[in-house]
Design a protein around this motif. Structure first.
Motif, PDB file in Angstrom:
ATOM      1  N   PRO A  84       0.819  -1.219   0.000  1.00  0.00           N
ATOM      2  CA  PRO A  84       0.000   0.000   0.000  1.00  0.00           C
ATOM      3  C   PRO A  84       0.852   1.267   0.000  1.00  0.00           C
ATOM      4  CG  PRO A  84       0.005  -1.015   2.177  1.00  0.00           C
ATOM      5  CD  PRO A  84       0.737  -1.953   1.263  1.00  0.00           C
ATOM      6  N   THR A  85       0.340   2.285  -0.684  1.00  0.00           N
ATOM      7  CA  THR A  85       0.970   3.618  -0.702  1.00  0.00           C
ATOM      8  C   THR A  85      -0.134   4.665  -0.610  1.00  0.00           C
ATOM      9  OG1 THR A  85       0.829   4.031  -3.089  1.00  0.00           O
ATOM     10  CG2 THR A  85       2.722   2.739  -2.315  1.00  0.00           C
ATOM     11  N   SER A  86       0.248   5.912  -0.590  1.00  0.00           N
ATOM     12  CA  SER A  86      -0.736   6.989  -0.520  1.00  0.00           C
ATOM     13  C   SER A  86      -1.603   7.071  -1.781  1.00  0.00           C
ATOM     14  CB  SER A  86      -0.042   8.330  -0.281  1.00  0.00           C
ATOM     15  OG  SER A  86       0.840   8.614  -1.352  1.00  0.00           O
ATOM     16  N   LEU A  87      -1.216   6.385  -2.837  1.00  0.00           N
ATOM     17  CA  LEU A  87      -1.992   6.379  -4.079  1.00  0.00           C
ATOM     18  C   LEU A  87      -2.789   5.088  -4.272  1.00  0.00           C
ATOM     19  CD1 LEU A  87       0.645   7.947  -6.496  1.00  0.00           C
ATOM     20  CD2 LEU A  87      -1.273   9.079  -5.355  1.00  0.00           C
ATOM     21  N   GLY A  88      -2.615   4.132  -3.394  1.00  0.00           N
ATOM     22  CA  GLY A  88      -3.274   2.835  -3.532  1.00  0.00           C
ATOM     23  C   GLY A  88      -2.235   1.739  -3.447  1.00  0.00           C
ATOM     24  N   TYR A  89      -2.515   0.600  -4.046  1.00  0.00           N
ATOM     25  CA  TYR A  89      -1.579  -0.528  -4.014  1.00  0.00           C
ATOM     26  C   TYR A  89      -0.655  -0.492  -5.219  1.00  0.00           C
ATOM     27  CZ  TYR A  89      -4.377  -2.477  -0.271  1.00  0.00           C
ATOM     28  OH  TYR A  89      -5.028  -2.656   0.911  1.00  0.00           O
ATOM     29  N   THR A  90       0.594  -0.919  -5.003  1.00  0.00           N
ATOM     30  CA  THR A  90       1.547  -0.933  -6.100  1.00  0.00           C
ATOM     31  C   THR A  90       1.778  -2.336  -6.652  1.00  0.00           C
ATOM     32  OG1 THR A  90       3.427  -1.133  -4.580  1.00  0.00           O
ATOM     33  CG2 THR A  90       2.760   1.110  -5.243  1.00  0.00           C
ATOM     34  N   ARG A  91       1.217  -3.338  -5.995  1.00  0.00           N
ATOM     35  CA  ARG A  91       1.412  -4.714  -6.470  1.00  0.00           C
ATOM     36  C   ARG A  91       0.077  -5.443  -6.535  1.00  0.00           C
ATOM     37  NH1 ARG A  91       5.953  -9.072  -4.854  1.00  0.00           N
ATOM     38  NH2 ARG A  91       5.056 -10.747  -6.074  1.00  0.00           N
ATOM     39  N   ALA A  92      -0.115  -6.172  -7.624  1.00  0.00           N
ATOM     40  CA  ALA A  92      -1.317  -6.994  -7.799  1.00  0.00           C
ATOM     41  C   ALA A  92      -0.878  -8.374  -8.260  1.00  0.00           C
ATOM     42  CB  ALA A  92      -2.254  -6.378  -8.824  1.00  0.00           C
ATOM     43  N   GLU A  93      -1.392  -9.407  -7.591  1.00  0.00           N
ATOM     44  CA  GLU A  93      -1.131 -10.786  -7.997  1.00  0.00           C
ATOM     45  C   GLU A  93      -2.454 -11.380  -8.451  1.00  0.00           C
ATOM     46  OE1 GLU A  93       1.046 -13.008  -5.033  1.00  0.00           O
ATOM     47  OE2 GLU A  93       2.021 -11.159  -4.378  1.00  0.00           O
ATOM     48  N   GLY A  94      -2.549 -11.647  -9.719  1.00  0.00           N
ATOM     49  CA  GLY A  94      -3.790 -12.159 -10.274  1.00  0.00           C
ATOM     50  C   GLY A  94      -4.203 -11.295 -11.446  1.00  0.00           C
ATOM     51  N   PRO A  95      -5.385 -11.519 -11.940  1.00  0.00           N
ATOM     52  CA  PRO A  95      -6.447 -12.349 -11.381  1.00  0.00           C
ATOM     53  C   PRO A  95      -6.165 -13.831 -11.538  1.00  0.00           C
ATOM     54  CG  PRO A  95      -7.175 -11.387 -13.453  1.00  0.00           C
ATOM     55  CD  PRO A  95      -5.816 -10.836 -13.168  1.00  0.00           C
ATOM     56  N   HIS A  96      -6.506 -14.579 -10.484  1.00  0.00           N
ATOM     57  CA  HIS A  96      -6.402 -16.029 -10.465  1.00  0.00           C
ATOM     58  C   HIS A  96      -7.804 -16.594 -10.645  1.00  0.00           C
ATOM     59  CE1 HIS A  96      -2.294 -15.732  -8.967  1.00  0.00           C
ATOM     60  NE2 HIS A  96      -2.732 -14.886  -8.051  1.00  0.00           N
ATOM     61  N   PRO A  97      -8.023 -17.463 -11.622  1.00  0.00           N
ATOM     62  CA  PRO A  97      -9.354 -18.048 -11.798  1.00  0.00           C
ATOM     63  C   PRO A  97      -9.773 -18.815 -10.541  1.00  0.00           C
ATOM     64  CG  PRO A  97      -7.900 -18.612 -13.629  1.00  0.00           C
ATOM     65  CD  PRO A  97      -7.056 -17.959 -12.592  1.00  0.00           C
ATOM     66  N   PHE A  98     -11.049 -18.832 -10.277  1.00  0.00           N
ATOM     67  CA  PHE A  98     -11.564 -19.615  -9.152  1.00  0.00           C
ATOM     68  C   PHE A  98     -11.022 -21.034  -9.258  1.00  0.00           C
ATOM     69  CE2 PHE A  98     -15.734 -17.170  -8.027  1.00  0.00           C
ATOM     70  CZ  PHE A  98     -14.974 -16.093  -7.591  1.00  0.00           C
ATOM     71  N   GLY A  99     -10.624 -21.595  -8.137  1.00  0.00           N
ATOM     72  CA  GLY A  99     -10.080 -22.943  -8.093  1.00  0.00           C
ATOM     73  C   GLY A  99      -8.570 -22.971  -8.051  1.00  0.00           C
ATOM     74  N   VAL A 100      -7.910 -21.866  -8.424  1.00  0.00           N
ATOM     75  CA  VAL A 100      -6.452 -21.776  -8.360  1.00  0.00           C
ATOM     76  C   VAL A 100      -6.085 -21.208  -6.994  1.00  0.00           C
ATOM     77  CG1 VAL A 100      -4.414 -20.616  -9.322  1.00  0.00           C
ATOM     78  CG2 VAL A 100      -6.191 -21.491 -10.850  1.00  0.00           C
ATOM     79  N   ALA A 101      -5.120 -21.833  -6.328  1.00  0.00           N
ATOM     80  CA  ALA A 101      -4.712 -21.377  -4.995  1.00  0.00           C
ATOM     81  C   ALA A 101      -4.105 -19.980  -5.071  1.00  0.00           C
ATOM     82  CB  ALA A 101      -3.700 -22.349  -4.403  1.00  0.00           C
ATOM     83  N   VAL A 102      -4.474 -19.158  -4.108  1.00  0.00           N
ATOM     84  CA  VAL A 102      -3.882 -17.826  -3.965  1.00  0.00           C
ATOM     85  C   VAL A 102      -3.033 -17.870  -2.705  1.00  0.00           C
ATOM     86  CG1 VAL A 102      -4.347 -15.375  -3.594  1.00  0.00           C
ATOM     87  CG2 VAL A 102      -5.859 -16.709  -5.081  1.00  0.00           C
ATOM     88  N   ARG A 103      -1.754 -17.665  -2.847  1.00  0.00           N
ATOM     89  CA  ARG A 103      -0.839 -17.699  -1.709  1.00  0.00           C
ATOM     90  C   ARG A 103      -0.790 -16.347  -1.021  1.00  0.00           C
ATOM     91  NH1 ARG A 103      -0.687 -22.794  -1.012  1.00  0.00           N
ATOM     92  NH2 ARG A 103      -0.068 -23.954  -2.842  1.00  0.00           N
ATOM     93  N   LEU A 104      -1.060 -16.377   0.268  1.00  0.00           N
ATOM     94  CA  LEU A 104      -0.969 -15.156   1.061  1.00  0.00           C
ATOM     95  C   LEU A 104       0.429 -15.072   1.655  1.00  0.00           C
ATOM     96  CD1 LEU A 104      -4.384 -15.306   2.948  1.00  0.00           C
ATOM     97  CD2 LEU A 104      -3.831 -14.031   0.884  1.00  0.00           C
ATOM     98  N   PRO A 105       1.045 -13.894   1.679  1.00  0.00           N
ATOM     99  CA  PRO A 105       2.367 -13.778   2.275  1.00  0.00           C
ATOM    100  C   PRO A 105       2.313 -13.957   3.798  1.00  0.00           C
ATOM    101  CG  PRO A 105       1.548 -11.630   1.619  1.00  0.00           C
ATOM    102  CD  PRO A 105       0.563 -12.636   1.149  1.00  0.00           C
ATOM    103  N   GLU A 106       3.474 -14.162   4.405  1.00  0.00           N
ATOM    104  CA  GLU A 106       3.541 -14.270   5.867  1.00  0.00           C
ATOM    105  C   GLU A 106       2.961 -13.008   6.477  1.00  0.00           C
ATOM    106  OE1 GLU A 106       4.411 -16.820   7.775  1.00  0.00           O
ATOM    107  OE2 GLU A 106       4.726 -18.019   5.975  1.00  0.00           O
ATOM    108  N   PRO A 107       2.301 -13.054   7.622  1.00  0.00           N
ATOM    109  CA  PRO A 107       2.182 -14.258   8.441  1.00  0.00           C
ATOM    110  C   PRO A 107       1.116 -15.164   7.905  1.00  0.00           C
ATOM    111  CG  PRO A 107       1.045 -12.441   9.522  1.00  0.00           C
ATOM    112  CD  PRO A 107       1.652 -11.908   8.262  1.00  0.00           C
TER     113      PRO A 107
END
Length: 178
Positions: A155-178
């Motif tokens: 996140p930044t003052s302008l919004g998010y700078t990174r996007a992972e996806g779009p991942h189709p339903f059924g594909v695992a989305v990995r969340l970063p730690e923690p």
């Protein structure tokens, strides 16, 4: 701005229009109302909408318990704006989950919004930008219309700078730690 609880009839701590509007939706309009860019909007998810959130809770639940985190749909305030959100799900530290008032997006670990035909564009654009501006570390957009999930981070003052996806339903989305 404080989001401390104000008792009924106590208007002494409502000194400006932003606070008055947020007071009104918390104490008059009901539990499931949010403000998006100054527009008061009732939140009434469908069974399909709730089912999507329930599936996410089931998948991340064991890890949340390990880490002492809680998931819910409590209020998130965006101070200095006419925005007061009721996310479909927010993950927060257990001690903050006992808070009576609203939390701030930067107090969350993860915010999840599930689109509906009536609010999809709001979740895809306005909320994505605002959650980033207010420091929510992760924003998971579950787009039921596009049948895909996108994870936004950095996140930044302008919004998010990174996007992972779009991942189709059924594909695992990995969340970063923690």
């Amino acid at each position: 701005m404080s989001t401390a609880h104000i008792g009924p009839g106590d208007y002494s701590r409502v000194p400006n229009p932003e606070q008055a509007l947020k007071y009104a939706i918390q104490h008059i309009a009901g539990d499931r109302v949010e403000i998006v860019e100054g527009v008061i909007t009732p939140v009434s998810p469908s069974w399909a909408h709730e089912s999507a959130i329930d599936l996410i809770r089931e998948q991340i639940g064991p890890r949340l318990r390990e880490l002492g985190l809680r998931a819910g749909s409590g209020n998130l305030d965006l101070p200095g704006t006419e925005n007061f959100y009721v996310p479909d799900m927010a993950v927060v530290p257990a001690e903050l989950a006992r808070t009576e008032g609203a939390l701030l997006p930067d107090q969350t670990v993860l915010v999840v919004e599930v689109t509906s035909p009536s609010n999809g564009d709001t979740d895809r654009t306005v909320k994505r930008r605002r959650y980033g501006q207010f420091g929510a570390p992760l924003y998971l957009l579950v787009d039921r219309q596009d049948r895909a999930c996108t994870l936004f981070s950095q996140p930044t003052s302008l919004g998010y700078t990174r996007a992972e996806g779009p991942h189709p339903f059924g594909v695992a989305v990995r969340l970063p730690e923690p």
